[in-house]
Design an enzyme around this catalytic site. Structure first.
Site, PDB file in Angstrom:
ATOM      1  N   CYS A  17       5.636  -9.452   0.397  1.00  0.00           N
ATOM      2  CA  CYS A  17       4.847  -8.409  -0.267  1.00  0.00           C
ATOM      3  C   CYS A  17       5.829  -7.386  -0.813  1.00  0.00           C
ATOM      4  CB  CYS A  17       3.903  -7.776   0.755  1.00  0.00           C
ATOM      5  SG  CYS A  17       3.042  -6.331   0.133  1.00  0.00           S
ATOM      6  N   SER A  21      -2.183  -7.075  -7.124  1.00  0.00           N
ATOM      7  CA  SER A  21      -3.321  -6.280  -6.662  1.00  0.00           C
ATOM      8  C   SER A  21      -3.373  -4.963  -7.427  1.00  0.00           C
ATOM      9  CB  SER A  21      -3.136  -6.016  -5.164  1.00  0.00           C
ATOM     10  OG  SER A  21      -4.137  -5.162  -4.688  1.00  0.00           O
ATOM     11  N   CYS A  46       0.567   0.000   4.035  1.00  0.00           N
ATOM     12  CA  CYS A  46       1.280   0.369   2.818  1.00  0.00           C
ATOM     13  C   CYS A  46       1.984   1.712   2.923  1.00  0.00           C
ATOM     14  CB  CYS A  46       0.273   0.543   1.687  1.00  0.00           C
ATOM     15  SG  CYS A  46      -0.242  -0.970   0.996  1.00  0.00           S
ATOM     16  N   GLY A 106       2.866   1.329  -4.754  1.00  0.00           N
ATOM     17  CA  GLY A 106       2.817   1.410  -6.214  1.00  0.00           C
ATOM     18  C   GLY A 106       1.607   0.717  -6.797  1.00  0.00           C
ATOM     19  N   GLU A 107       1.294   1.096  -8.031  1.00  0.00           N
ATOM     20  CA  GLU A 107       0.203   0.458  -8.763  1.00  0.00           C
ATOM     21  C   GLU A 107       0.842  -0.400  -9.863  1.00  0.00           C
ATOM     22  OE1 GLU A 107      -3.026  -0.271  -8.774  1.00  0.00           O
ATOM     23  OE2 GLU A 107      -2.621  -1.151 -10.708  1.00  0.00           O
ATOM     24  N   CYS A 137       3.493   6.450  -5.667  1.00  0.00           N
ATOM     25  CA  CYS A 137       2.325   6.016  -6.443  1.00  0.00           C
ATOM     26  C   CYS A 137       1.561   7.260  -6.859  1.00  0.00           C
ATOM     27  CB  CYS A 137       1.446   5.127  -5.561  1.00  0.00           C
ATOM     28  SG  CYS A 137      -0.019   4.474  -6.402  1.00  0.00           S
ATOM     29  N   ASN A 194      -6.131   0.598   7.986  1.00  0.00           N
ATOM     30  CA  ASN A 194      -5.032   0.906   8.877  1.00  0.00           C
ATOM     31  C   ASN A 194      -4.903   2.431   8.879  1.00  0.00           C
ATOM     32  OD1 ASN A 194      -2.746   0.323  10.417  1.00  0.00           O
ATOM     33  ND2 ASN A 194      -2.182  -1.338   9.024  1.00  0.00           N
ATOM     34  N   CYS A 243      -5.289   7.167  -3.823  1.00  0.00           N
ATOM     35  CA  CYS A 243      -6.326   6.628  -2.926  1.00  0.00           C
ATOM     36  C   CYS A 243      -6.237   7.342  -1.575  1.00  0.00           C
ATOM     37  CB  CYS A 243      -6.172   5.120  -2.741  1.00  0.00           C
ATOM     38  SG  CYS A 243      -6.310   4.215  -4.289  1.00  0.00           S
ATOM     39  N   GLU A 294       9.850  -0.287   0.354  1.00  0.00           N
ATOM     40  CA  GLU A 294       9.661  -1.223   1.458  1.00  0.00           C
ATOM     41  C   GLU A 294       9.038  -2.525   0.983  1.00  0.00           C
ATOM     42  OE1 GLU A 294       6.984   1.868   3.290  1.00  0.00           O
ATOM     43  OE2 GLU A 294       5.987   0.070   4.025  1.00  0.00           O
ATOM     44  N   SER A 309      -8.774  -3.986  -5.823  1.00  0.00           N
ATOM     45  CA  SER A 309      -9.073  -3.143  -4.668  1.00  0.00           C
ATOM     46  C   SER A 309     -10.381  -2.418  -4.942  1.00  0.00           C
ATOM     47  CB  SER A 309      -7.947  -2.130  -4.448  1.00  0.00           C
ATOM     48  OG  SER A 309      -6.757  -2.824  -4.167  1.00  0.00           O
ATOM     49  N   LEU A 310     -11.453  -2.963  -4.422  1.00  0.00           N
ATOM     50  CA  LEU A 310     -12.780  -2.425  -4.738  1.00  0.00           C
ATOM     51  C   LEU A 310     -13.168  -1.315  -3.758  1.00  0.00           C
ATOM     52  CD1 LEU A 310     -15.184  -2.797  -6.679  1.00  0.00           C
ATOM     53  CD2 LEU A 310     -16.106  -4.468  -5.071  1.00  0.00           C
ATOM     54  N   CYS A 341      -4.456   5.807   1.713  1.00  0.00           N
ATOM     55  CA  CYS A 341      -3.189   5.101   1.524  1.00  0.00           C
ATOM     56  C   CYS A 341      -1.990   6.041   1.688  1.00  0.00           C
ATOM     57  CB  CYS A 341      -3.172   4.481   0.135  1.00  0.00           C
ATOM     58  SG  CYS A 341      -1.662   3.570  -0.208  1.00  0.00           S
TER      59      CYS A 341
HETATM   60  N1  SAH Z   1      -1.984  -0.254  -5.990  1.00  0.00           N
HETATM   61  C1  SAH Z   1      -2.426  -1.586  -5.722  1.00  0.00           C
HETATM   62  C2  SAH Z   1      -1.578  -2.340  -4.730  1.00  0.00           C
HETATM   63  C3  SAH Z   1      -1.076  -1.664  -3.509  1.00  0.00           C
HETATM   64  S1  SAH Z   1      -2.069  -1.450  -2.105  1.00  0.00           S
HETATM   65  C4  SAH Z   1      -3.876  -1.598  -5.318  1.00  0.00           C
HETATM   66  O1  SAH Z   1      -4.467  -0.540  -5.198  1.00  0.00           O
HETATM   67  O2  SAH Z   1      -4.442  -2.669  -5.172  1.00  0.00           O
HETATM   68  C5  SAH Z   1      -2.551  -3.004  -1.478  1.00  0.00           C
HETATM   69  C6  SAH Z   1      -3.936  -2.956  -0.810  1.00  0.00           C
HETATM   70  O3  SAH Z   1      -3.901  -2.265   0.451  1.00  0.00           O
HETATM   71  C7  SAH Z   1      -4.965  -2.238  -1.656  1.00  0.00           C
HETATM   72  O4  SAH Z   1      -6.186  -2.920  -1.594  1.00  0.00           O
HETATM   73  C8  SAH Z   1      -5.042  -0.901  -0.961  1.00  0.00           C
HETATM   74  O5  SAH Z   1      -6.220  -0.237  -1.286  1.00  0.00           O
HETATM   75  C9  SAH Z   1      -4.930  -1.304   0.484  1.00  0.00           C
HETATM   76  N2  SAH Z   1      -4.535  -0.221   1.400  1.00  0.00           N
HETATM   77  C10 SAH Z   1      -3.739   0.826   1.184  1.00  0.00           C
HETATM   78  N3  SAH Z   1      -3.620   1.592   2.277  1.00  0.00           N
HETATM   79  C11 SAH Z   1      -4.377   0.995   3.209  1.00  0.00           C
HETATM   80  C12 SAH Z   1      -4.695   1.310   4.568  1.00  0.00           C
HETATM   81  N4  SAH Z   1      -4.190   2.393   5.154  1.00  0.00           N
HETATM   82  N5  SAH Z   1      -5.511   0.470   5.230  1.00  0.00           N
HETATM   83  C13 SAH Z   1      -6.017  -0.626   4.630  1.00  0.00           C
HETATM   84  N6  SAH Z   1      -5.766  -0.965   3.370  1.00  0.00           N
HETATM   85  C14 SAH Z   1      -4.972  -0.161   2.656  1.00  0.00           C
END
Ligand code: SAH
Length: 349
Positions: free
Chosen positions: A106, A192, A334, A160-161, A113, A291, A117, A93, A215-216, A120
């Site tokens: 985006c 990211s 995502c 994806g990462e 992935c 989200n 996390c 997507e 993504s901290l 996600c």
């Molecule tokens: N793998 C990469 C990029 C993809 S995710 C990364 O981790 O940065 C893009 C951003 O959306 C990241 O900061 C991720 O942690 C965040 N994200 C993923 N799922 C989410 C959710 N359900 N709500 C809010 N942010 C989310």
């Protein structure tokens, strides 16, 4: 024999391949232009090439294309979410957003992935495979053709990462920002990452002017490990060191992404700890109200809490924004569109 993935070749490589086929250098330039500027969907549209040569190309090369499976348009803000099928039937997507300063896309960098996390949706079924440079470009090319509007900003923040697919990512970035191609300004590209330290260091040394977003999501190793398995491999100290290195090497300010999860990382104390990390780096902070996904019971922080968190940062002169929730009505987060599609498919089977 595997066919050459022609859209993943840079101009130098394409010139070499053309020369091996007995073609002059201008032929490579012509084809590159058809693929990366005119964005044609196949060799048959390259009308200044002879029919015979186009047939030869079809025999020798793979010309990737995406099939649009679904488009959802937000009634709230015009955001469009595209679900594309790849040649092998996998789906990815991408999201198109219209901002005052231009159109932003985006893209996904992998099918699925493996980072795990907790909040996600992209990671729930693990990693299927990496995307090729061409497949990353194709998402932008297909959307440009479909909307008829130029894309000015690209964020690699979909499924994806990107640092887990480093070589393909780098090739993609070079093709995307190549002056002979779409020529998107490097400053308008953001990658990211969940924080794969050695790859971040490597990226700092590539002489690119792109923005790196980390993504901290948590301010201590312990809290971060609870929501992001990658935190077991790299500590926050190591992350801060590599962010400093990236800034020193590139002069580009880092962005921290911080998804606010109710009762998990949204207290005043969290805000203070975040300030302590952000201040020495003078980075930008992007607050994302989490989200919620139905497979996990994480909830969004309430609006007052989010505002208060932001106020604390701002009082301490930290530059921060709350991410506007684009396309909230269309499986915004995502991996959610891909996931709901896959579940429907399973239901049909
Ligand atoms: N793998 C990469 C990029 C993809 S995710 C990364 O981790 O940065 C893009 C951003 O959306 C990241 O900061 C991720 O942690 C965040 N994200 C993923 N799922 C989410 C959710 N359900 N709500 C809010 N942010 C989310």
């Amino acid at each position: 024999m595997q066919k050459i993935d022609i859209k993943s070749l840079d101009l130098k490589e394409l010139t070499e391949v053309m020369s091996n086929m007995g073609q002059k250098a201008f032929r490579a330039k012509q084809m590159y232009d058809w693929m990366h500027v005119k964005l044609v969907p196949g060799f048959e549209d390259m009308t200044n090439l002879s029919k015979e040569f186009r047939e030869k190309c079809n025999e020798n090369f793979e010309y990737t294309t995406l099939e649009t499976v679904r488009v959802q348009e937000s009634k709230l803000d015009g955001t469009k979410k595209f679900l594309f099928a790849l040649r092998d039937g996998n789906v990815v997507e991408s999201v198109w957003m219209r901002y005052k300063h231009g159109n932003s896309v985006c893209i996904s960098s992998q099918v699925g992935c493996r980072m795990g996390c907790k909040f996600c949706a992209s990671t729930l079924d693990g990693l299927e495979r990496n995307l090729t440079p061409a497949e990353m470009l194709d998402q932008i090319y297909s959307i440009t053709r479909s909307t008829g509007e130029r894309v000015s900003n690209v964020v690699v923040m979909g499924t994806g990462e990107p640092m887990d697919n480093y070589d393909n990512l780098l090739k993609f970035l070079r093709l995307l920002t190549d002056e002979n191609g779409l020529n998107i300004s490097q400053r308008n590209v953001t990658v990211s990452t969940c924080g794969i330290v050695p790859r971040m260091r490597q990226l700092a040394d590539e002489h690119l002017q792109i923005t790196l977003a980390l993504s901290l999501h948590a301010t201590t190793d312990e809290k971060r490990r609870n929501i992001m398995p990658i935190a077991n491999s790299y500590s926050i100290d190591e992350l801060m060191d590599v962010c400093r290195y990236y800034f020193d090497r590139t002069g580009r300010r880092i962005t921290f992404e911080y998804s606010l999860v109710g009762g998990v990382n949204d207290t005043d104390e969290d805000a203070e700890e975040l300030i302590a990390l952000a201040k020495p780096l003078c980075c930008h902070i992007n607050l994302i109200p989490v989200n919620p996904i139905k497979e996990r019971d994480y909830v969004q922080s309430n609006a007052d809490r989010i505002q208060r968190f932001k106020n604390i940062l701002e009082k301490n002169k930290i530059n921060c924004t709350i991410r506007r929730e684009m396309g909230r009505d269309i499986d915004g987060a995502c991996g959610q569109l891909r996931r709901s599609y896959k579940l429907e498919e399973k239901g049909r089977a």
